[in-house]
Design an enzyme around this catalytic site. Structure first.
Site, PDB file in Angstrom:
ATOM      1  N   TYR A 164       0.847  -1.202   0.000  1.00 43.79           N
ATOM      2  CA  TYR A 164       0.000   0.000   0.000  1.00 43.79           C
ATOM      3  C   TYR A 164       0.885   1.257   0.000  1.00 43.79           C
ATOM      4  CZ  TYR A 164      -4.350   2.605   0.702  1.00 43.79           C
ATOM      5  OH  TYR A 164      -5.431   3.447   0.552  1.00 43.79           O
ATOM      6  N   LYS A 171      -3.164   8.554   2.792  1.00 40.63           N
ATOM      7  CA  LYS A 171      -4.375   8.394   3.627  1.00 40.63           C
ATOM      8  C   LYS A 171      -4.156   8.965   5.026  1.00 40.63           C
ATOM      9  CE  LYS A 171      -7.197   6.285   0.707  1.00 40.63           C
ATOM     10  NZ  LYS A 171      -8.257   7.087   0.033  1.00 40.63           N
TER      11      LYS A 171
HETATM   12  P1  NAD Z   1     -12.975   3.121  -7.661  1.00 49.33           P
HETATM   13  O1  NAD Z   1     -11.902   2.810  -8.649  1.00 49.33           O
HETATM   14  O2  NAD Z   1     -14.339   2.728  -8.018  1.00 49.33           O
HETATM   15  O3  NAD Z   1     -12.945   4.678  -7.291  1.00 49.33           O
HETATM   16  C1  NAD Z   1     -11.773   5.465  -7.333  1.00 49.33           C
HETATM   17  C2  NAD Z   1     -12.145   6.734  -8.075  1.00 49.33           C
HETATM   18  O4  NAD Z   1     -11.077   7.690  -8.046  1.00 49.33           O
HETATM   19  C3  NAD Z   1     -12.481   6.467  -9.546  1.00 49.33           C
HETATM   20  O5  NAD Z   1     -13.791   6.880  -9.814  1.00 49.33           O
HETATM   21  C4  NAD Z   1     -11.472   7.333 -10.282  1.00 49.33           C
HETATM   22  O6  NAD Z   1     -11.991   7.886 -11.481  1.00 49.33           O
HETATM   23  C5  NAD Z   1     -11.204   8.406  -9.245  1.00 49.33           C
HETATM   24  N1  NAD Z   1      -9.996   9.194  -9.532  1.00 49.33           N
HETATM   25  C6  NAD Z   1      -8.700   8.785  -9.546  1.00 49.33           C
HETATM   26  N2  NAD Z   1      -7.897   9.785  -9.932  1.00 49.33           N
HETATM   27  C7  NAD Z   1      -8.693  10.870 -10.165  1.00 49.33           C
HETATM   28  C8  NAD Z   1      -8.466  12.210 -10.605  1.00 49.33           C
HETATM   29  N3  NAD Z   1      -7.232  12.660 -10.907  1.00 49.33           N
HETATM   30  N4  NAD Z   1      -9.540  13.045 -10.736  1.00 49.33           N
HETATM   31  C9  NAD Z   1     -10.784  12.606 -10.463  1.00 49.33           C
HETATM   32  N5  NAD Z   1     -11.071  11.350 -10.051  1.00 49.33           N
HETATM   33  C10 NAD Z   1     -10.031  10.501  -9.914  1.00 49.33           C
HETATM   34  O7  NAD Z   1     -12.506   2.414  -6.293  1.00 49.33           O
HETATM   35  P2  NAD Z   1     -13.063   2.527  -4.804  1.00 49.33           P
HETATM   36  O8  NAD Z   1     -12.492   1.360  -4.106  1.00 49.33           O
HETATM   37  O9  NAD Z   1     -14.514   2.762  -4.821  1.00 49.33           O
HETATM   38  O10 NAD Z   1     -12.288   3.804  -4.252  1.00 49.33           O
HETATM   39  C11 NAD Z   1     -12.948   4.940  -3.716  1.00 49.33           C
HETATM   40  C12 NAD Z   1     -12.238   5.434  -2.471  1.00 49.33           C
HETATM   41  O11 NAD Z   1     -12.343   4.446  -1.456  1.00 49.33           O
HETATM   42  C13 NAD Z   1     -10.750   5.724  -2.636  1.00 49.33           C
HETATM   43  O12 NAD Z   1     -10.413   6.887  -1.903  1.00 49.33           O
HETATM   44  C14 NAD Z   1     -10.111   4.514  -1.999  1.00 49.33           C
HETATM   45  O13 NAD Z   1      -8.826   4.808  -1.508  1.00 49.33           O
HETATM   46  C15 NAD Z   1     -11.081   4.269  -0.883  1.00 49.33           C
HETATM   47  N6  NAD Z   1     -11.029   2.947  -0.243  1.00 49.33           N
HETATM   48  C16 NAD Z   1     -11.147   1.812  -1.000  1.00 49.33           C
HETATM   49  C17 NAD Z   1     -11.102   0.569  -0.395  1.00 49.33           C
HETATM   50  C18 NAD Z   1     -11.179  -0.711  -1.186  1.00 49.33           C
HETATM   51  O14 NAD Z   1     -10.724  -1.754  -0.709  1.00 49.33           O
HETATM   52  N7  NAD Z   1     -11.758  -0.726  -2.371  1.00 49.33           N
HETATM   53  C19 NAD Z   1     -10.955   0.477   1.008  1.00 49.33           C
HETATM   54  C20 NAD Z   1     -10.866   1.660   1.762  1.00 49.33           C
HETATM   55  C21 NAD Z   1     -10.903   2.887   1.113  1.00 49.33           C
HETATM   56  O1  0WE Z   2      -7.074   2.947  -1.591  1.00 52.37           O
HETATM   57  C1  0WE Z   2      -7.053   1.877  -2.168  1.00 52.37           C
HETATM   58  C2  0WE Z   2      -6.528   1.775  -3.582  1.00 52.37           C
HETATM   59  C3  0WE Z   2      -6.360   3.103  -4.241  1.00 52.37           C
HETATM   60  C4  0WE Z   2      -5.573   3.044  -5.518  1.00 52.37           C
HETATM   61  C5  0WE Z   2      -5.695   2.023  -6.447  1.00 52.37           C
HETATM   62  C6  0WE Z   2      -4.943   2.041  -7.622  1.00 52.37           C
HETATM   63  C7  0WE Z   2      -4.979   0.923  -8.625  1.00 52.37           C
HETATM   64  C8  0WE Z   2      -4.609   1.403 -10.001  1.00 52.37           C
HETATM   65  C9  0WE Z   2      -4.675   4.059  -5.772  1.00 52.37           C
HETATM   66  N1  0WE Z   2      -3.938   4.091  -6.902  1.00 52.37           N
HETATM   67  C10 0WE Z   2      -4.064   3.120  -7.823  1.00 52.37           C
HETATM   68  N2  0WE Z   2      -3.301   3.189  -8.949  1.00 52.37           N
HETATM   69  C11 0WE Z   2      -3.469   2.364 -10.007  1.00 52.37           C
HETATM   70  O2  0WE Z   2      -2.707   2.435 -10.984  1.00 52.37           O
HETATM   71  N3  0WE Z   2      -7.472   0.742  -1.477  1.00 52.37           N
HETATM   72  C12 0WE Z   2      -7.779   0.869  -0.084  1.00 52.37           C
HETATM   73  C13 0WE Z   2      -7.549  -0.603  -2.078  1.00 52.37           C
HETATM   74  C14 0WE Z   2      -6.227  -1.264  -1.879  1.00 52.37           C
HETATM   75  O3  0WE Z   2      -5.202  -1.027  -2.711  1.00 52.37           O
HETATM   76  C15 0WE Z   2      -4.108  -1.734  -2.241  1.00 52.37           C
HETATM   77  C16 0WE Z   2      -4.460  -2.422  -1.066  1.00 52.37           C
HETATM   78  C17 0WE Z   2      -5.841  -2.106  -0.824  1.00 52.37           C
HETATM   79  C18 0WE Z   2      -6.658  -2.563   0.320  1.00 52.37           C
HETATM   80  C19 0WE Z   2      -2.815  -1.817  -2.747  1.00 52.37           C
HETATM   81  C20 0WE Z   2      -1.870  -2.611  -2.075  1.00 52.37           C
HETATM   82  C21 0WE Z   2      -2.227  -3.287  -0.909  1.00 52.37           C
HETATM   83  C22 0WE Z   2      -3.520  -3.197  -0.401  1.00 52.37           C
END
Ligand code: NAD
Ligand code: 0WE
Length: 277
Positions: A164, A171
């Protein structure tokens, strides 16, 4: 994936707000949108560039959205256009959902010390943390009657999660931004909170090198012994964004099946998840 159902009600009746970060129907932002819409909210949506429009526009239209705009959070002109359009259409707004994060893929595999470049660090912090400050300032300018803002974070800010890396640092910054924003906006009746969700299979979580191991380890370790459901995250957002959340601000609320509370998991499920007998 089964279609999610949300109980209907009027907790968000007459409230208008912006949701940033829908990429597709698996996005956390989309689950929040469905939950808020089922409670009567009127929602504006952004998508990141033309490539995302094909998926996001039909989803947004299915909830009757009128404001559906492209927005790259690193581009001031697109932020100006977005908030200008909201000002024009609504004048005022009640809530903001920030569900945006990005770090270069090269930053998210391998060791933190070796992978983290100056540019990679800047990009991750800009898109994943500063963008919330920017959107909060622009939104607050239209919240003269008070309001509520939510961002999405992850436990990798508090403790080390392999790969991560710089996203954990971003974060941590995002959670600190949440507290400073809460302090600045509190006197104006605007609450600011973060939801720390457990791992969920979204686009952003796809292609994590160690994904299979992570989901199994999370399930085995969490107090609930389940992975995190989008419904719980959407429910927490509804609470924080509605009047139910009154007096809650500057908080990072974990919705992760209790994973964050556990130092040492029960032996049985962990051994099973790691394939040890
Ligand atoms: P997701 O890919 O559906 O959403 C991520 C969004 O970020 C996308 O819609 C993408 O277009 C947007 N984004 C990235 N760069 C951008 C930019 N320059 N301008 C505008 N938009 C941009 O994935 P998700 O898991 O729904 O992620 C949403 C949030 O939840 C993120 O902040 C992620 O860190 C957080 N999160 C995700 C998880 C997980 O396990 N999926 C867990 C905890 C927190
Ligand atoms: O916040 C996230 C992921 C956000 C994210 C995801 C990507 C994938 C594609 C940010 N940047 C990128 N860049 C890309 O090119 N999470 C909480 C989900 C997540 O991502 C991980 C995790 C978990 C959980 C990455 C490594 C280890 C654990």
């Amino acid at each position: 994936m089964a279609k999610r159902e949300y109980p209907s009600g009027n907790l968000m009746a007459g409230k208008r707000g912006l949701i940033m970060g829908v990429a597709n129907k698996n996005s956390i932002a989309w689950a929040i949108a469905e939950q808020l819409a089922a409670q009567g909210a009127e929602i504006a949506f952004t998508y990141q560039g033309e490539a995302m429009e094909r998926r996001v526009r039909p989803l947004a239209e299915s909830l009757g959205a009128k404001i559906i705009m492209s927005c790259d959070v690193t581009d001031d002109a697109s932020m100006d256009a977005l908030f200008g359009a909201i000002k024009e259409e609504w004048g005022e707004m009640d809530f903001l959902v920030h569900s945006v994060a990005f770090a270069g893929r090269d930053q998210l595999a391998g060791s933190f010390i070796d992978q983290t470049t100056r540019e990679g660090f800047k990009t991750a912090l800009d898109i994943s943390a500063y963008s919330f400050v920017d959107a909060a300032r622009r939104s607050a300018a239209m919240m003269s009657e008070g309001g509520s803002m939510v961002t999405m974070t992850y436990l990798g800010s508090e403790r080390v999660v392999p790969n991560y890396n710089v996203m954990g640092v971003a974060k941590a910054a995002l959670e600190a931004c949440t507290r400073y924003l809460a302090a600045d906006l509190g006197p104006r009746g605007i609450r600011v909170n973060a939801i720390s969700a457990g791992p969920i299979k979204t686009l952003a979580a796809a292609g994590i090198g160690s994904g299979r191991h992570m989901f199994r380890f999370n399930k085995a370790t969490a107090a609930m012994q389940e992975n995190t459901d989008l419904e719980g995250v959407a429910g927490a957002a509804l609470y924080l964004l509605s009047s139910l959340g009154t007096s809650c601000t500057g908080e990072t609320h974990h919705v992760d099946g209790g994973f964050h509370a556990i130092a040492m998991p029960q032996e049985g499920p962990l051994k099973a998840s790691l394939g040890i007998d």
